[in-house]
Design a protein around this motif. Structure first.
Motif, PDB file in Angstrom:
ATOM      1  N   LYS A  80       0.844  -1.184   0.000  1.00 46.16           N
ATOM      2  CA  LYS A  80       0.000   0.000   0.000  1.00 46.16           C
ATOM      3  C   LYS A  80       0.882   1.238   0.000  1.00 46.16           C
ATOM      4  CE  LYS A  80      -0.580  -0.158   5.030  1.00 46.16           C
ATOM      5  NZ  LYS A  80      -1.586  -0.246   6.113  1.00 46.16           N
TER       6      LYS A  80
ATOM      7  N   ASP B  21      -5.767   0.615  -0.597  1.00 48.62           N
ATOM      8  CA  ASP B  21      -5.262   0.714   0.763  1.00 48.62           C
ATOM      9  C   ASP B  21      -4.062   1.647   0.788  1.00 48.62           C
ATOM     10  OD1 ASP B  21      -4.914   0.341   3.404  1.00 48.62           O
ATOM     11  OD2 ASP B  21      -4.368  -1.786   3.294  1.00 48.62           O
TER      12      ASP B  21
ATOM     13  N   PHE C  74     -10.476   2.412   4.099  1.00 48.03           N
ATOM     14  CA  PHE C  74      -9.503   1.598   4.815  1.00 48.03           C
ATOM     15  C   PHE C  74      -9.157   2.196   6.185  1.00 48.03           C
ATOM     16  CE2 PHE C  74      -8.799   0.465   0.407  1.00 48.03           C
ATOM     17  CZ  PHE C  74      -8.829  -0.920   0.460  1.00 48.03           C
TER      18      PHE C  74
END
Length: 801
Positions: free
Chosen positions: A731, A754, A777
């Protein structure tokens, strides 16, 4: 008044005689008038006795020493050999400038150091006769050719007289006519020669060559102008017999060598030989050739035309300089018409080349400051070679500082059997150079239009290629053609090189593509300093297309302002395992990149720009700005480390009705990227099929985008907008998706990526059905987003606390 069977008294006033001879000529008259017996200077009387021919003059019994006589011709009155002669009381005849006459007297030619060759008896009596070759043991056996001879058998006499003029350091004037010279008739030229013809097309020298090679004398301040040089017969191989050069190993070569033509017999065994070089000037280490001009000379049926330079090509100093070959015509040359080695300031200007066995010009092995400009070349295997084989010898001079400008080169679809099949139009360029304003039409045998080496020295070379028009072959034995290739060959197989580089600028050129696959610019090594492709036009004839605009890379790379009709790959840095290195900047800006691979499924997922390398290398910056393309995948960055990637202000629009090629996201990342910015783009791919959205992560957990910014874009897509298939734990540190307008998204649209921190805010969505889902997220800010479509709502999952 003419006396029966005697001379004619020709009235000539002193004023008219002086005007006829000129001041220099009058000085020559007076100087020539002193006989070996110490007679007085010639007197210019009011009348000059004239004779029809030299034979009549030699038979005259009334000659008075110290007077001037005139011949109306040498062999016949009016044959162009008329001359004034000084009568000497005694002398030694050489049958060139001095002739014996009756009563022990002599006559000497009056001249101003320029000799009309007809005045001394060189005959213009060339004629062609048939000759059948048999029993020679060469490829000529069984063939018949017309070849030139002197009607009166004067080949040897002609040669000896001409040689005497040159060796006396006089200038030569050649009136119209066909002059045939003896076999092996090479004239050794000395300083200060002016060799001038009356007419390039009608002053014709057969079987003659000029050189200083055997004596290795300096030949300075030389002028050749306005005549034709031809061999005894066509030097081209007979029938369908292919050529075999002494120093070349050609596939498919049969039994023909230039030496096969160098021994045949005519007129009771008189030896006639094809002259190999029209002109060959080469000096040793202690001498130079300087200030030589060859102008309006036509050359045909020689192995080579004009060659200049040093006797040994590996010299460490310049041996010839200030050479000009201009407005000449080269036809039916077996090998190459012009060239040299170790020459400085060698200029080949406005010449015509036709039916050439190899290349038109060879600036090979140490030519500095050379120019090939304004020439027309057709039916030649290639145009120019700038450097021969280096063979790892860097003690000698390497070619440098060249100009190739305003030439026209056209090769027919196929060469004849005897012509060398070169892969290159311009070959082996080293050093700094300019290639400008040329029209280069590649032929069936060509693979690369311009081929160059990076020199293995600590030198930065720059080649500017500008305002040229390249035409690729309609068909080629190699199935592809390339505009430019640069290589650095291995030294003894090593991949470690001394510091060196090449800067290549390719701008304002037009490329007409006639082949189904065209590699337009292929630097096949990666340590060039700079490559620039700027403002070029690539036009397809309907079948041709760019397979790779650039394959390879450099420390700095710029692709700007180009327009390409049909392109498959703009940039491909993957070199199949060759040594990679760090790239500083890659700029791809303001290009029109059109692709119509609508039915080619293999293109699906292939990027226009593919930047890759070794995992230990890095690219500091990629800027892709202001481009137009109708292909979906714009950039794929993988394997190496990227510091910053900017994709901004581009227009990506699908070709109406052809959705097969638009199944991929514009960006694909399989690398470690510090900053990736996707800003101000217009992306119009409503028919995405296989992979939707903007960004695809094709990565492992060891690769990531640290900071990802997508803002101020207008997009029409299907499916998720900023997603891919990131591996577990992958991420960005920061993800910003802001101020975007997104239209016609799919049935399950959304933003799901994310990140450790970031924002999805101030975006406008137009979903035809269903809500737009944003997955925060638990870390992303999600404020001020709108859904103006039928779905009408925004759903935030896993919102930030």
């Amino acid at each position: 008044m003419k006396m029966e069977n005697g001379p004619e008294k020709k009235s000539v006033s002193r004023r008219k005689f002086v005007a006829t001879m000129g001041a220099a000529g009058l000085g020559a008259v007076l100087a020539a008038g002193l006989g070996s017996g110490g007679t007085a200077y010639a007197s210019v009387s009011d009348t000059v006795t004239s004779y029809d021919t030299m034979a009549q003059l030699q038979a005259a019994t009334d000659l008075r020493p110290g007077t001037i006589v005139y011949t109306k011709g040498f062999y016949d009155a009016g044959d162009g050999g008329g001359a004034y002669w000084n009568v000497l009381g005694t002398g030694t005849a050489d049958d060139v400038f001095v002739y014996a006459c009756a009563g022990g007297k002599c006559v000497s030619l009056i001249h101003d150091k320029t000799i009309n060759i007809k005045q001394i008896g060189i005959r213009a009596d060339g004629e062609q006769v048939a000759n059948t070759y048999s029993g020679t043991g060469t490829a000529l056996d069984g063939t018949t050719r017309n070849f030139w001879v002197s009607h009166n058998g004067c080949e040897t006499t002609n040669f000896n007289k001409l040689k005497a003029i040159v060796w006396a350091r006089y200038n030569v004037y050649v009136p119209k006519g066909i002059y045939v010279f003896a076999g092996k008739s090479t004239i050794h030229v000395r300083n200060g020669l002016c060799f001038i013809g009356e007419s390039m097309g009608e002053s014709i020298l057969i079987g003659l060559g000029f050189t200083n090679y055997g004596d290795l004398e300096e030949s300075n301040d030389i002028l050749f102008e306005n005549f034709t040089m031809d061999n005894y017969a066509s030097i081209l191989p007979p029938g369908n017999r292919k050529i075999r050069y002494k120093d070349k190993d050609f596939d498919q070569a049969l039994h023909w060598d230039v030496n096969d033509y160098k021994s045949f017999f005519y007129r009771n065994g008189q030896y006639l030989s094809a002259i190999e070089n029209a002109m060959h000037f080469a000096n040793s280490t202690s001498q130079e050739n300087k200030n030589m001009t060859v102008r309006r000379v036509k050359v045909r049926n020689y192995n080579c035309g004009f060659m200049f330079g040093s006797k040994t090509p590996t010299e460490t100093t310049i041996r010839s300089r200030d050479i000009v070959v201009e407005e000449c015509v080269f036809e039916d040359i077996l090998f190459q018409p012009s060239g040299g080695n170790n020459v400085q300031n060698f200029r080949i200007l406005r010449n015509s080349f036709d039916n050439i066995g190899s290349l038109a010009c060879d600036f090979s092995r140490g030519c500095i400051g050379c120019e090939f400009t304004g020439n027309y070349v057709t039916r030649a295997s290639s145009l120019v070679k700038v450097e021969g084989n280096i063979n790892n010898d860097f003690t000698r001079i390497l070619s440098d500082q060249f100009i190739i400008r305003d030439n026209i080169y056209k090769q027919p679809p196929a060469l004849t059997d005897w012509q060398f099949e070169s892969k290159f139009v311009i070959n082996n360029m080293t050093g700094d150079g300019l290639v400008s304003g040329n029209f280069l039409e590649m032929g069936f045998t060509h693979q690369i239009a311009i081929f160059t080496y990076i020199r293995r020295q600590t030198i930065d070379d720059t080649v500017l290629i500008t305002n040229n028009h390249f035409v690729t072959p309609a068909t080629s034995k190699y199935d592809w053609a390339c505009m430019f290739s640069v290589q650095r060959p291995d030294v003894n197989g090593s991949t470690t090189f001394p510091s060196a580089s090449k800067n290549i600028i390719f701008e304002n050129n037009q490329v007409t593509m006639r082949m189904s696959t065209v590699g337009c610019f292929m630097p096949l090594v990666t340590d060039a300093s700079q490559i620039v492709l700027r403002n070029n036009l690539f036009v397809s004839d309907g079948t041709g297309y760019v397979f790779n605009l650039i394959r390879g890379c450099s420390k700095d790379l710029e692709i700007t302002g180009n327009s390409i009709d049909r392109v498959r790959v703009v940039l491909e840095t993957d070199l199949g395992g060759l040594r990679e290195l760090d790239n500083k900047t890659i700029l791809v800006t303001d290009n029109r990149l059109f692709s119509d691979y609508t039915k080619d499924s293999s293109v699906l997922g292939q990027p226009l720009i593919h930047v890759t390398g070794n995992v230990n290398n890095k690219t500091e910056r990629i800027m892709i700005r202001g481009n137009y393309t109708n292909r979906s995948r714009l950039l794929k960055a993988e394997k190496m480390k990227f510091i910053r990637i900017d994709v901004a202000d581009n227009v990506m629009q699908e070709n109406d009705g052809n959705s097969a090629q638009f199944g991929c996201q514009p960006l694909a990342v399989d690398a470690l990227v510090d900053d990736l910015n996707f800003e101000g783009n217009n992306v119009w791919f409503p028919n995405q099929t296989t992979y939707s959205g903007i960004l695809a992560f094709l990565t492992t957990s060891t690769r990531n985008v640290k900071r990802l910014v997508m803002e101020n874009n207008t997009m029409s897509l299907s499916g998720q907008l900023a997603t891919g298939a990131p591996s577990s734990g992958l991420k960005p540190d920061v993800f910003m998706f802001r101020n975007n307008k997104v239209f016609k998204v799919g049935s399950t649209p959304g933003v799901a990526l994310d990140a450790s921190n970031g924002s999805v805010s101030s975006n406008v969505f137009d979903s035809p059905s269903g809500a737009v889902t944003i997955n925060a997220f638990a870390v992303l800010f999600t404020d001020s987003n709108q859904n103006t479509g039928a779905g009408g709502s925004i759903t935030v999952s896993n919102p930030r606390p």
